[in-house]
Design an enzyme around this catalytic site. Structure first.
Site, mmCIF file in Angstrom:
data_model
loop_
_atom_site.group_PDB
_atom_site.id
_atom_site.type_symbol
_atom_site.label_atom_id
_atom_site.label_comp_id
_atom_site.label_asym_id
_atom_site.label_seq_id
_atom_site.Cartn_x
_atom_site.Cartn_y
_atom_site.Cartn_z
ATOM 1 N N ARG A 125 -26.713 59.262 18.399
ATOM 2 C CA ARG A 125 -26.701 59.297 19.864
ATOM 3 C C ARG A 125 -27.206 60.614 20.430
ATOM 4 O O ARG A 125 -27.424 60.743 21.630
ATOM 5 C CB ARG A 125 -25.273 59.035 20.373
ATOM 6 C CG ARG A 125 -24.714 57.692 19.956
ATOM 7 C CD ARG A 125 -23.210 57.645 20.133
ATOM 8 N NE ARG A 125 -22.527 58.607 19.254
ATOM 9 C CZ ARG A 125 -21.208 58.800 19.226
ATOM 10 N NH1 ARG A 125 -20.430 58.105 20.039
ATOM 11 N NH2 ARG A 125 -20.670 59.667 18.404
ATOM 12 N N HIS A 161 -21.700 68.365 19.546
ATOM 13 C CA HIS A 161 -21.486 67.340 20.570
ATOM 14 C C HIS A 161 -20.042 66.872 20.532
ATOM 15 O O HIS A 161 -19.437 66.795 19.458
ATOM 16 C CB HIS A 161 -22.452 66.162 20.379
ATOM 17 C CG HIS A 161 -22.190 65.358 19.133
ATOM 18 N ND1 HIS A 161 -21.534 64.143 19.156
ATOM 19 C CD2 HIS A 161 -22.473 65.595 17.842
ATOM 20 C CE1 HIS A 161 -21.448 63.679 17.922
ATOM 21 N NE2 HIS A 161 -22.007 64.523 17.105
ATOM 22 N N CYS A 213 -26.329 67.842 15.168
ATOM 23 C CA CYS A 213 -25.656 66.834 14.353
ATOM 24 C C CYS A 213 -26.598 65.648 14.094
ATOM 25 O O CYS A 213 -27.469 65.338 14.909
ATOM 26 C CB CYS A 213 -24.393 66.350 15.047
ATOM 27 S SG CYS A 213 -23.427 65.175 14.043
ATOM 28 N N CYS A 231 -17.746 64.035 18.083
ATOM 29 C CA CYS A 231 -18.425 64.176 16.791
ATOM 30 C C CYS A 231 -17.533 63.634 15.675
ATOM 31 O O CYS A 231 -16.420 64.124 15.454
ATOM 32 C CB CYS A 231 -18.748 65.650 16.530
ATOM 33 S SG CYS A 231 -19.642 65.912 14.982
ATOM 34 N N ASP A 282 -25.795 62.662 14.243
ATOM 35 C CA ASP A 282 -25.346 61.539 15.072
ATOM 36 C C ASP A 282 -26.521 60.874 15.811
ATOM 37 O O ASP A 282 -27.305 61.551 16.486
ATOM 38 C CB ASP A 282 -24.307 62.059 16.084
ATOM 39 C CG ASP A 282 -23.562 60.921 16.767
ATOM 40 O OD1 ASP A 282 -24.223 60.076 17.408
ATOM 41 O OD2 ASP A 282 -22.323 60.879 16.650
HETATM 42 CO CO CO Z 1 -21.556 64.682 15.134
#
Ligand code: CO
Length: 209
Positions: free
Chosen positions: A45, A97, A41, A100, A43
């Protein structure tokens, strides 16, 4: 954030790397031979190399919203084909994750414009596993489970590709489904039985005799 900091960090990093090994960048410039393709992803993090403790050159990476592998996404399809045919990676990892935002958005009745067709891929996963998901009363647990099922379905989408089928047959390429738990930092192997899945779906998706 002051963007100047990024360039200062970069200078520090160059210094550290060349102190450890003066030929570091000369070596890096020789080329890449990563053994793993990571599809995760976007993302901020979930930083692929950092959470796995891997160095530059060790991981071929593709990231998008909610780690989706769509058959008409030229970007993802190109990355996978290049990784399998040219780099000859031995492993493809689909890593989702928990927490998400993309998966969360796909569980809500909300018009997100251009994101609608993208997140529909996840709604389709929900429909496929509707009875299992709807039998989970706790909404957080249902959300977590959809993250896992999305990983499994995207991994199946990888197996649908001709290059991947050929590499599995000819040189034992392996596919893995993992989840990163942001709350604990733990990387979890979902231990998806791809041999079993292959048996089940190949009569439909096989592209060569
Ligand atoms: Co995500």
């Amino acid at each position: 954030m002051n963007l100047e900091t990024i360039f200062e960090n970069n200078e520090q990093w160059i210094l550290r790397k060349t102190q450890e090994n003066p030929a570091y960048f000369k070596d890096l410039n020789q080329g890449q031979t990563p053994e793993v393709l990571y599809i995760g992803c976007s993302d901020s993090r979930v930083t692929a190399e950092e959470i796995m403790g891997l160095a530059p050159g060790e991981l071929f990476v593709h990231r998008n919203i909610a780690n989706i592998v769509n058959a008409i996404d030229l970007n993802a399809q190109s990355v996978i084909n290049y990784a399998v045919n040219q780099l000859e990676v031995n492993h493809i990892v689909i890593c989702g994750h928990y927490s998400c935002g993309g998966v969360k958005a796909a569980m809500e009745a909300k018009d997100l414009g251009i994101l609608n067709p993208w997140l529909r891929n996840i709604r389709d996963v929900y429909r496929t596993y509707k009875s299992e998901l709807n039998s989970i009363p706790d909404s957080e647990k249902r959300y977590d489970r959809l993250v896992e099922l999305n990983v499994e379905e995207q991994a199946i989408n990888v197996v649908k590709m001709a290059a991947v089928q050929r590499a599995i047959r000819q040189r034992g390429l392996q596919i893995h489904g993992w989840v990163f738990d942001i709350k604990s930092g733990k990387l979890i192997d979902l231990k998806i039985d791809f041999a079993q899945i292959l048996n089940e779906i190949m009569e439909i998706y096989r592209l060569e005799e």
